[in-house]
Design an enzyme around this catalytic site. Structure first.
Site, short mmCIF file in Angstrom:
data_model
loop_
_atom_site.label_atom_id
_atom_site.label_comp_id
_atom_site.label_asym_id
_atom_site.label_seq_id
_atom_site.Cartn_x
_atom_site.Cartn_y
_atom_site.Cartn_z
N LYS A 58 0.84 -1.21 0.00
CA LYS A 58 0.00 0.00 0.00
C LYS A 58 0.88 1.26 0.00
CE LYS A 58 -0.26 -0.32 5.03
NZ LYS A 58 -1.13 -0.71 6.17
N ARG A 156 -10.72 -0.06 15.18
CA ARG A 156 -10.75 0.56 13.85
C ARG A 156 -11.83 -0.22 13.10
NH1 ARG A 156 -4.95 1.14 10.87
NH2 ARG A 156 -5.36 -1.02 10.36
N HIS A 185 -5.84 -7.06 13.40
CA HIS A 185 -4.65 -6.21 13.30
C HIS A 185 -4.14 -5.87 14.69
CE1 HIS A 185 -1.86 -3.74 11.12
NE2 HIS A 185 -2.22 -2.64 11.73
N ARG A 241 1.65 -10.65 7.42
CA ARG A 241 1.41 -9.49 6.55
C ARG A 241 2.45 -8.39 6.79
NH1 ARG A 241 -3.76 -9.64 9.18
NH2 ARG A 241 -3.21 -7.59 10.00
N TYR A 285 13.86 31.14 5.46
CA TYR A 285 12.64 31.78 5.94
C TYR A 285 12.64 31.91 7.46
CZ TYR A 285 10.38 30.89 1.40
OH TYR A 285 10.04 30.86 0.08
N CYS A 332 12.67 24.68 2.88
CA CYS A 332 11.76 25.39 1.96
C CYS A 332 10.98 24.35 1.15
CB CYS A 332 12.55 26.28 1.01
SG CYS A 332 13.75 27.36 1.83
N MET A 333 10.10 24.81 0.26
CA MET A 333 9.30 23.87 -0.53
C MET A 333 10.18 23.03 -1.46
SD MET A 333 6.21 24.64 -3.19
CE MET A 333 5.25 25.61 -2.03
N ASP A 334 11.24 23.63 -2.01
CA ASP A 334 12.02 22.95 -3.05
C ASP A 334 13.51 22.86 -2.73
OD1 ASP A 334 9.57 23.26 -4.66
OD2 ASP A 334 10.20 25.36 -4.70
C1 LIG Z 1 -0.29 -1.69 6.81
C2 LIG Z 1 -0.81 -2.96 7.32
C3 LIG Z 1 0.06 -4.03 7.55
C4 LIG Z 1 1.57 -3.92 7.45
O1 LIG Z 1 2.04 -3.20 8.56
P1 LIG Z 1 3.62 -3.05 8.84
O2 LIG Z 1 3.67 -2.47 10.20
O3 LIG Z 1 4.13 -2.10 7.80
O4 LIG Z 1 4.21 -4.38 8.71
C5 LIG Z 1 -0.50 -5.24 7.90
N1 LIG Z 1 -1.83 -5.37 8.06
C6 LIG Z 1 -2.70 -4.35 7.88
C7 LIG Z 1 -4.16 -4.56 8.08
C8 LIG Z 1 -2.21 -3.10 7.51
O5 LIG Z 1 -3.06 -2.07 7.34
#
Ligand SMILES: *Cc1c(COP(=O)(O)O)cnc(C)c1O
Length: 394
Positions: A58, A156, A185, A241, A285, A332-334
């Site tokens: 992701k 969540r 999670h 995961r 700045y 700065c921005m750039d």
């Molecule tokens: C992002 C995510 C992960 C991976 O998390 P890490 O801490 O980067 O290993 C696993 N499961 C779910 C549901 C996530 O949203």
């Protein structure tokens, strides 16, 4: 080397005019992604856990570039990919990625046809969403592949573990859903000593036991993120995961390095300007910093508009000629400025390492996160599409 890309880009260099090199990939500021480091990390994780790996890609593969990284992980035998949003899954399918893909985020009813049409696995996180999936799947005449999301303490998305019985039963009865997985999670897995993880694991296993109670086949159970992979063997179950660990970065600067992980991303730039700033004359700045003696100051052409955090103002550091030098004044921005001190030298075009190694010195993503007062995830995912990605290895 190829030019990188995110969602909606091809991952290949665009057409260039004959005899004119591509100005994007010629930008002196660039991200270098070491695909061999990612394969190494995948192998390291897989050898340790001994169960299938869902590689999380992701947020533009944590800033490393969604398509090149996903293609590489598929070639390296990742069992499955995970993304946050359906759009990310569609981008992968349109780029020809064929491994199973789970969309981890909450699903909206109108999106179900997109999920099924692109062969994306759906996170079903409530009874109402299960009904939406069923009716869309029935209308299409095609079964949906789903993973049931159980909330064991994150508060969540997901059905509370203490009241998930009816949800699991409804899913098992569904004619239009194939239940491939059940998952949860972990909220505190990056802390090896948090009692929360064992508690969440117990709640999760109790929820899974519901399948046994009703005599239904057990789907794949998964709960371990990178913190779980690193610190909690009991959480590995039927699949893991990992996200950030795949990229060779620890979830928390304080996490234990229980695996040999290699950082995959380097952020490089070049000196674009050199000047001597007289003692007392403020830089950038807001005039927040000034040298106490005449000092050599160089300008680096990357800023918060690239996702290089403004919070690093007078707090971060970079490597030039293998030496660490402080960032001074506001980012700065750039652009931002670096103090070489009264005697430092650097010339225009000299390499500047913002993340990575140079002559045996290193600045890690974890170092940058600490200096910016945030976590490594935010540094990596903040690096945006203005910075070209170049790939090596693979
Ligand atoms: C992002 C995510 C992960 C991976 O998390 P890490 O801490 O980067 O290993 C696993 N499961 C779910 C549901 C996530 O949203």
């Amino acid at each position: 080397m190829m030019n990188g890309s995110g969602i909606g880009r091809s991952g290949r260099p665009g057409p260039t005019m004959p005899g004119v090199s591509d100005p994007v990939s010629q930008r002196p500021t660039r991200i270098r992604v070491d695909l061999d480091a990612i394969s190494h990390n995948l192998r390291e994780i897989r050898d340790r856990v001994g169960v299938p790996v869902m590689a999380i890609v992701k947020a533009n593969a944590y800033g490393h570039g969604l398509l090149p990284v996903a293609r590489h992980l598929q070639a390296q035998g990742a069992d499955q990919l995970g993304v946050a949003f359906v759009e990310e899954g569609i981008a992968l399918r349109e780029a020809g990625v064929t491994v199973p893909i789970l969309v981890l985020g909450g699903m909206f009813g109108p999106q179900v046809a997109q999920y099924i049409g692109h062969d994306l696995e759906i996170t079903v996180s409530s009874l109402a969403k299960l009904r939406q999936v069923e009716s869309a799947a029935e209308a299409l005449g095609r079964k949906a592949v789903v993973h049931l999301k159980i909330d064991t303490g994150m508060e969540r998305i997901g059905v509370h573990s203490y009241s998930c019985g009816p949800f699991i039963e409804a899913a098992c009865r569904s004619r239009w859903c194939t239940i491939k997985g059940i998952y949860s999670h972990l909220a505190c897995a990056d802390d090896p000593d948090s009692p929360m993880t064992a508690q969440q694991l117990e709640r999760f296993l109790d929820a899974c036991a519901h399948f046994e109670r009703i005599g239904a086949p057990m789907p794949m159970r998964h709960i371990a993120n990178s913190g779980g992979v690193l610190h909690h063997p009991g959480s590995w179950l039927d699949m893991v995961r990992p996200g950030i660990a795949l990229y060779g970065v620890l979830p928390e600067p304080a996490a234990r390095r229980t695996l040999d992980l290699k950082p995959a991303l380097s952020l490089l730039s070049q000196v674009v300007y050199f000047k001597v700033v007289k003692a007392g004359n403020p830089v950038s700045y807001g005039a927040t910093w000034a040298p106490t003696q005449d000092s050599r100051v160089v300008t680096i052409p990357i800023g918060y508009g690239d996702g290089w955090p403004r919070a690093l103002s007078s707090r971060g550091a970079v490597l030039i000629h293998g030496q660490r030098h402080p960032m001074v004044g506001r980012v700065c921005m750039d652009q931002f400025m670096v103090d070489l001190g009264p005697d430092g030298t650097a010339f225009n075009e000299d390499e500047v390492v913002l993340i990575g190694r140079q002559n045996g010195e290193a600045i890690s993503v974890e170092d940058v996160a600490v200096a910016a007062g945030t976590i490594p995830y935010e540094i990596l995912t903040g690096l945006n599409e203005r910075i070209p990605r170049l790939y090596q290895g693979g």
